[in-house]
Design an enzyme around this catalytic site. Structure first.
Site, PDB file in Angstrom:
ATOM      1  N   GLN A 186       0.818  -1.227   0.000  1.00  0.00           N
ATOM      2  CA  GLN A 186       0.000   0.000   0.000  1.00  0.00           C
ATOM      3  C   GLN A 186       0.843   1.264   0.000  1.00  0.00           C
ATOM      4  O   GLN A 186       0.419   2.303  -0.518  1.00  0.00           O
ATOM      5  CB  GLN A 186      -0.936  -0.027   1.224  1.00  0.00           C
ATOM      6  CG  GLN A 186      -1.931   1.119   1.276  1.00  0.00           C
ATOM      7  CD  GLN A 186      -2.690   1.154   2.599  1.00  0.00           C
ATOM      8  OE1 GLN A 186      -2.543   0.280   3.441  1.00  0.00           O
ATOM      9  NE2 GLN A 186      -3.502   2.180   2.793  1.00  0.00           N
ATOM     10  N   ASN A 202      -1.812   7.318  17.508  1.00  0.00           N
ATOM     11  CA  ASN A 202      -2.143   6.112  18.269  1.00  0.00           C
ATOM     12  C   ASN A 202      -1.250   5.925  19.497  1.00  0.00           C
ATOM     13  O   ASN A 202      -1.685   5.355  20.498  1.00  0.00           O
ATOM     14  CB  ASN A 202      -2.095   4.883  17.360  1.00  0.00           C
ATOM     15  CG  ASN A 202      -3.105   4.993  16.219  1.00  0.00           C
ATOM     16  OD1 ASN A 202      -3.942   5.887  16.222  1.00  0.00           O
ATOM     17  ND2 ASN A 202      -3.017   4.111  15.254  1.00  0.00           N
ATOM     18  N   SER A 256      -4.816  -6.176  14.655  1.00  0.00           N
ATOM     19  CA  SER A 256      -5.983  -5.374  14.243  1.00  0.00           C
ATOM     20  C   SER A 256      -6.720  -4.751  15.432  1.00  0.00           C
ATOM     21  O   SER A 256      -7.923  -4.924  15.600  1.00  0.00           O
ATOM     22  CB  SER A 256      -6.947  -6.193  13.369  1.00  0.00           C
ATOM     23  OG  SER A 256      -6.416  -6.376  12.078  1.00  0.00           O
ATOM     24  N   TYR A 296       3.438 -11.608   3.957  1.00  0.00           N
ATOM     25  CA  TYR A 296       3.083 -10.206   3.743  1.00  0.00           C
ATOM     26  C   TYR A 296       3.717  -9.701   2.446  1.00  0.00           C
ATOM     27  O   TYR A 296       4.949  -9.684   2.309  1.00  0.00           O
ATOM     28  CB  TYR A 296       3.514  -9.324   4.926  1.00  0.00           C
ATOM     29  CG  TYR A 296       2.765  -9.611   6.216  1.00  0.00           C
ATOM     30  CD1 TYR A 296       1.658 -10.461   6.259  1.00  0.00           C
ATOM     31  CD2 TYR A 296       3.154  -9.021   7.413  1.00  0.00           C
ATOM     32  CE1 TYR A 296       0.978 -10.723   7.445  1.00  0.00           C
ATOM     33  CE2 TYR A 296       2.474  -9.276   8.600  1.00  0.00           C
ATOM     34  CZ  TYR A 296       1.395 -10.134   8.610  1.00  0.00           C
ATOM     35  OH  TYR A 296       0.729 -10.391   9.789  1.00  0.00           O
TER      36      TYR A 296
HETATM   37  P1  NDP Z   1      -5.404  -1.859  12.769  1.00  0.00           P
HETATM   38  O1  NDP Z   1      -6.676  -2.554  13.055  1.00  0.00           O
HETATM   39  O2  NDP Z   1      -4.934  -0.873  13.775  1.00  0.00           O
HETATM   40  O3  NDP Z   1      -5.527  -1.173  11.330  1.00  0.00           O
HETATM   41  C1  NDP Z   1      -4.500  -0.334  10.874  1.00  0.00           C
HETATM   42  C2  NDP Z   1      -5.016   0.561   9.763  1.00  0.00           C
HETATM   43  O4  NDP Z   1      -6.033   1.427  10.261  1.00  0.00           O
HETATM   44  C3  NDP Z   1      -3.925   1.486   9.249  1.00  0.00           C
HETATM   45  O5  NDP Z   1      -3.094   0.846   8.298  1.00  0.00           O
HETATM   46  C4  NDP Z   1      -4.731   2.634   8.705  1.00  0.00           C
HETATM   47  O6  NDP Z   1      -5.310   2.263   7.444  1.00  0.00           O
HETATM   48  C5  NDP Z   1      -5.843   2.738   9.744  1.00  0.00           C
HETATM   49  N1  NDP Z   1      -5.451   3.613  10.880  1.00  0.00           N
HETATM   50  C6  NDP Z   1      -4.641   3.314  11.927  1.00  0.00           C
HETATM   51  N2  NDP Z   1      -4.532   4.359  12.771  1.00  0.00           N
HETATM   52  C7  NDP Z   1      -5.300   5.351  12.254  1.00  0.00           C
HETATM   53  C8  NDP Z   1      -5.587   6.658  12.684  1.00  0.00           C
HETATM   54  N3  NDP Z   1      -5.073   7.158  13.800  1.00  0.00           N
HETATM   55  N4  NDP Z   1      -6.419   7.409  11.920  1.00  0.00           N
HETATM   56  C9  NDP Z   1      -6.965   6.912  10.768  1.00  0.00           C
HETATM   57  N5  NDP Z   1      -6.713   5.662  10.316  1.00  0.00           N
HETATM   58  C10 NDP Z   1      -5.884   4.884  11.050  1.00  0.00           C
HETATM   59  O7  NDP Z   1      -4.195  -2.910  12.629  1.00  0.00           O
HETATM   60  P2  NDP Z   1      -3.773  -3.906  11.430  1.00  0.00           P
HETATM   61  O8  NDP Z   1      -4.959  -4.573  10.866  1.00  0.00           O
HETATM   62  O9  NDP Z   1      -2.856  -3.182  10.522  1.00  0.00           O
HETATM   63  O10 NDP Z   1      -2.931  -4.974  12.254  1.00  0.00           O
HETATM   64  C11 NDP Z   1      -1.722  -4.563  12.902  1.00  0.00           C
HETATM   65  C12 NDP Z   1      -0.635  -5.590  12.696  1.00  0.00           C
HETATM   66  O11 NDP Z   1      -1.045  -6.835  13.248  1.00  0.00           O
HETATM   67  C13 NDP Z   1      -0.288  -5.918  11.229  1.00  0.00           C
HETATM   68  O12 NDP Z   1       0.559  -4.982  10.635  1.00  0.00           O
HETATM   69  C14 NDP Z   1       0.377  -7.265  11.388  1.00  0.00           C
HETATM   70  O13 NDP Z   1       1.705  -7.104  11.826  1.00  0.00           O
HETATM   71  C15 NDP Z   1      -0.454  -7.896  12.512  1.00  0.00           C
HETATM   72  N6  NDP Z   1      -1.501  -8.777  11.947  1.00  0.00           N
HETATM   73  C16 NDP Z   1      -1.402 -10.121  12.195  1.00  0.00           C
HETATM   74  C17 NDP Z   1      -2.315 -11.012  11.709  1.00  0.00           C
HETATM   75  C18 NDP Z   1      -2.160 -12.452  12.016  1.00  0.00           C
HETATM   76  O14 NDP Z   1      -2.879 -13.286  11.431  1.00  0.00           O
HETATM   77  N7  NDP Z   1      -1.280 -12.828  12.906  1.00  0.00           N
HETATM   78  C19 NDP Z   1      -3.456 -10.562  10.873  1.00  0.00           C
HETATM   79  C20 NDP Z   1      -3.509  -9.129  10.699  1.00  0.00           C
HETATM   80  C21 NDP Z   1      -2.568  -8.283  11.237  1.00  0.00           C
HETATM   81  P3  NDP Z   1      -5.453   3.259   6.183  1.00  0.00           P
HETATM   82  O15 NDP Z   1      -4.322   2.980   5.304  1.00  0.00           O
HETATM   83  O16 NDP Z   1      -6.771   2.878   5.609  1.00  0.00           O
HETATM   84  O17 NDP Z   1      -5.434   4.674   6.685  1.00  0.00           O
END
Ligand code: NDP
Length: 329
Positions: free
Chosen positions: A29, A302, A212, A56
């Site tokens: 992204q 955050n 997440s 990833y």
């Molecule tokens: P979140 O639920 O926190 O989502 C993050 C996304 O939310 C960002 O990329 C951004 O997206 C948006 N965001 C975050 N903060 C803000 C803010 N302050 N204002 C506006 N938008 C915001 O976490 P993730 O889903 O990214 O998960 C975090 C980590 O967990 C991953 O990077 C990974 O390392 C791990 N993970 C592990 C999994 C597993 O199966 N073990 C599965 C999924 C994640 P946008 O670009 O739309 O702004």
């Protein structure tokens, strides 16, 4: 805002309560210079754990992170880096996915190369593999630890029964056991962390690094009026996530809940993302909340969650609970 560090379950390892992960963003992204800024923003704020996985961006996320780590030259004992094995990277042949000894070992070697490090601090089984005996996977993890290529191993989205079997096998065969589970945990996804794993926190002392925390952005309020063009759900290749999130029968009720939560955030003088992250931090068995971000400002925002944890009094938590529980899995 001062970072705090928590022990990972009953292990001696200390992890920053807020950490940073590469899913969707690195190698996909966002551009590499933004990824670099994000890593520095995190490290400068005291983050000591960077989360990654072989799958990833098909291995590219680890390559991007590895190049940034090498260039930054941070002392190796100031940070933890992880990989996860199961889904495969560039290729998906029969032995290029899953938790067989062959793939667990080869995926570790590939991750070490991509991340340009000598060892992984944490190496997770990204999902359970019903085709492989847990003993085979546990022995492979143990051997990698004995060889110094991995320091600790863990699991992600394993059931409590899977974990119990792993603990039993490791105790019986005197193998290093998994110290940590990586489950989804947020206001809309609670059952596993709050109930299913509860007995395992006491014995043998399971830690959790949760993913997440903002329900992949839903808890920021950004999807209240549709999908913004510059958001994760509009990223090419992420259509499946958009369909899963917005197609969930509870989606409209969750958006309504987000609007109610925004009112509580406003009363506390804070923002929705901070409220959502702080709520995750309140759970005593959460060792680390893994943040995701596509812009450095999001991370800065955050990190402010640390300062409002104490504002989430039992009374506030009760109000949050009344809003989120009816729409949570
Ligand atoms: P979140 O639920 O926190 O989502 C993050 C996304 O939310 C960002 O990329 C951004 O997206 C948006 N965001 C975050 N903060 C803000 C803010 N302050 N204002 C506006 N938008 C915001 O976490 P993730 O889903 O990214 O998960 C975090 C980590 O967990 C991953 O990077 C990974 O390392 C791990 N993970 C592990 C999994 C597993 O199966 N073990 C599965 C999924 C994640 P946008 O670009 O739309 O702004």
């Amino acid at each position: 805002m001062t970072m705090i560090y928590r022990r990972v379950g009953s292990s001696g390892l200390k992890v920053s309560a807020l950490s940073f992960g590469a899913w969707v963003t690195f190698g996909k992204q966002i551009g590499d210079p933004v990824a670099e800024k994000l890593m520095h923003t995190a490290y400068d704020a005291g983050v000591n754990f960077f989360d990654n996985a072989e799958t990833y961006a098909d291995g590219k996320a680890e390559r991007v992170m590895g190049a940034i780590l090498r260039k930054a030259g941070w002392p190796r004992d100031t940070y933890l880096v992880s990989s996860k094995v199961f889904f495969g990277a560039e290729r998906e042949g029969p032995n290029q996915v899953g938790l067989s000894r062959k793939h667990v070992v080869e995926a570790c070697h590939a991750a070490l190369q991509r991340l340009q490090v000598d060892y992984l601090d944490l190496y997770y089984c990204h999902r359970p593999d019903p085709e492989v005996p847990i003993e085979e996977t546990a022995r492979a993890m143990h051997d990698l630890i004995v060889q110094g290529k991995v320091l600790y191993w863990g699991t992600s989205e394993w059931s409590a029964d899977n974990l119990r079997e792993a603990f039993e096998v490791c105790a019986r065969l005197n193998l290093h056991r998994p110290i940590v589970e990586q489950p989804q945990y947020n206001l809309f996804h609670r059952r596993r962390v709050e109930h299913e794993y509860a007995p395992l926190y006491r014995s043998p002392g399971l830690g959790t690094t949760i993913w997440s925390p903002l329900a992949t952005g839903l808890l920021t309020g950004k999807y209240n009026d549709g999908v913004p063009p510059d958001s994760r759900l509009n990223t090419p290749g992420m259509e499946w996530l958009r369909d899963r999130l917005t197609g969930d029968p509870a989606f409209a009720r969750r958006v309504a809940a987000v609007k109610e939560l925004a009112r509580i955030a406003g009363e506390l003088g804070t923002s929705l993302p901070r409220l959502g992250v702080a709520w995750c931090l309140k759970h005593p068995q959460v060792s680390s909340v893994i943040l995701g971000a596509s812009r450095p400002e999001q991370l800065q925002e955050n990190f402010g969650a640390l300062a409002i944890v104490d504002q989430l009094t039992p009374e506030v938590m009760k109000r949050i609970d009344a809003i989120s529980r009816p729409v949570a899995d």
